[in-house]
Design a protein around this motif. Sequence first.
Motif, PDB file in Angstrom:
ATOM      1  N   PRO A  47       0.812  -1.226   0.000  1.00 45.32           N
ATOM      2  CA  PRO A  47       0.000   0.000   0.000  1.00 45.32           C
ATOM      3  C   PRO A  47       0.843   1.273   0.000  1.00 45.32           C
ATOM      4  O   PRO A  47       0.849   2.025   0.962  1.00 45.32           O
ATOM      5  N   ARG A  48       1.559   1.485  -1.091  1.00 49.99           N
ATOM      6  CA  ARG A  48       2.351   2.708  -1.218  1.00 49.99           C
ATOM      7  C   ARG A  48       1.917   3.435  -2.470  1.00 49.99           C
ATOM      8  O   ARG A  48       1.612   2.814  -3.484  1.00 49.99           O
ATOM      9  N   GLU A  49       1.931   4.745  -2.425  1.00 45.64           N
ATOM     10  CA  GLU A  49       1.471   5.563  -3.544  1.00 45.64           C
ATOM     11  C   GLU A  49       2.247   5.298  -4.829  1.00 45.64           C
ATOM     12  O   GLU A  49       1.690   5.375  -5.919  1.00 45.64           O
ATOM     13  N   VAL A  50       3.515   4.947  -4.739  1.00 43.16           N
ATOM     14  CA  VAL A  50       4.350   4.754  -5.926  1.00 43.16           C
ATOM     15  C   VAL A  50       4.309   3.333  -6.473  1.00 43.16           C
ATOM     16  O   VAL A  50       4.965   3.035  -7.468  1.00 43.16           O
ATOM     17  N   VAL A  51       3.560   2.438  -5.844  1.00 43.45           N
ATOM     18  CA  VAL A  51       3.495   1.050  -6.279  1.00 43.45           C
ATOM     19  C   VAL A  51       2.249   0.823  -7.124  1.00 43.45           C
ATOM     20  O   VAL A  51       1.140   1.187  -6.730  1.00 43.45           O
ATOM     21  N   ASP A  52       2.435   0.203  -8.283  1.00 42.60           N
ATOM     22  CA  ASP A  52       1.318  -0.155  -9.162  1.00 42.60           C
ATOM     23  C   ASP A  52       0.900  -1.587  -8.857  1.00 42.60           C
ATOM     24  O   ASP A  52       1.629  -2.525  -9.158  1.00 42.60           O
ATOM     25  N   ASN A  53      -0.251  -1.732  -8.235  1.00 42.81           N
ATOM     26  CA  ASN A  53      -0.801  -3.053  -7.917  1.00 42.81           C
ATOM     27  C   ASN A  53      -1.939  -3.430  -8.851  1.00 42.81           C
ATOM     28  O   ASN A  53      -2.692  -4.364  -8.569  1.00 42.81           O
ATOM     29  N   SER A  54      -2.064  -2.750  -9.979  1.00 47.85           N
ATOM     30  CA  SER A  54      -3.234  -2.933 -10.839  1.00 47.85           C
ATOM     31  C   SER A  54      -3.113  -4.105 -11.812  1.00 47.85           C
ATOM     32  O   SER A  54      -4.114  -4.524 -12.384  1.00 47.85           O
ATOM     33  N   TYR A  55      -1.930  -4.649 -12.000  1.00 42.10           N
ATOM     34  CA  TYR A  55      -1.756  -5.763 -12.938  1.00 42.10           C
ATOM     35  C   TYR A  55      -2.256  -7.071 -12.314  1.00 42.10           C
ATOM     36  O   TYR A  55      -2.461  -7.164 -11.104  1.00 42.10           O
TER      37      TYR A  55
END
Length: 98
Positions: A47-55
Motif C-alpha cells: 500500500p504505497r502511492e508509488v506502487v502499481d498493484n493494478s496488474y
Amino acid sequence: MFVHCVFFWLNDSTEARRRQLLDDAETLLRDIPGVRHLWVGRPAMTPREVVDNSYDVGICVVLDDRAGHDLYQDHPQHKEFGARHKASWKRVQIYDFQ
C-alpha cells in the motif's frame, strides 16, 4: 545480466485465468536455455502511492545478456506461451534492464 520483467492485465481476471498464466509461465518459460532465474506471481498489494498493484500477473526473467534475451524471445516455448495466452491480455507492459 539481462532482466526482463513483464506485467499482464487480463481481460478476464478470474482466479482460474491467472492460475493458468502462472502455471504455463512456470512450465514453458523456466526451462528455456539461458534462463538463469524466473519468478512469477501476483501483485503483493503493497500500500504505497508509488506502487502499481493494478496488474494481474508479473513475470521476471533473468538471462545472461542481451543475446540470451534474443534467443529467449525466439524460442518455441516462449512463442507457445504467447500463442496460448495473447487473446486473454488486455494490456502488457515490459521493463528490460541490464
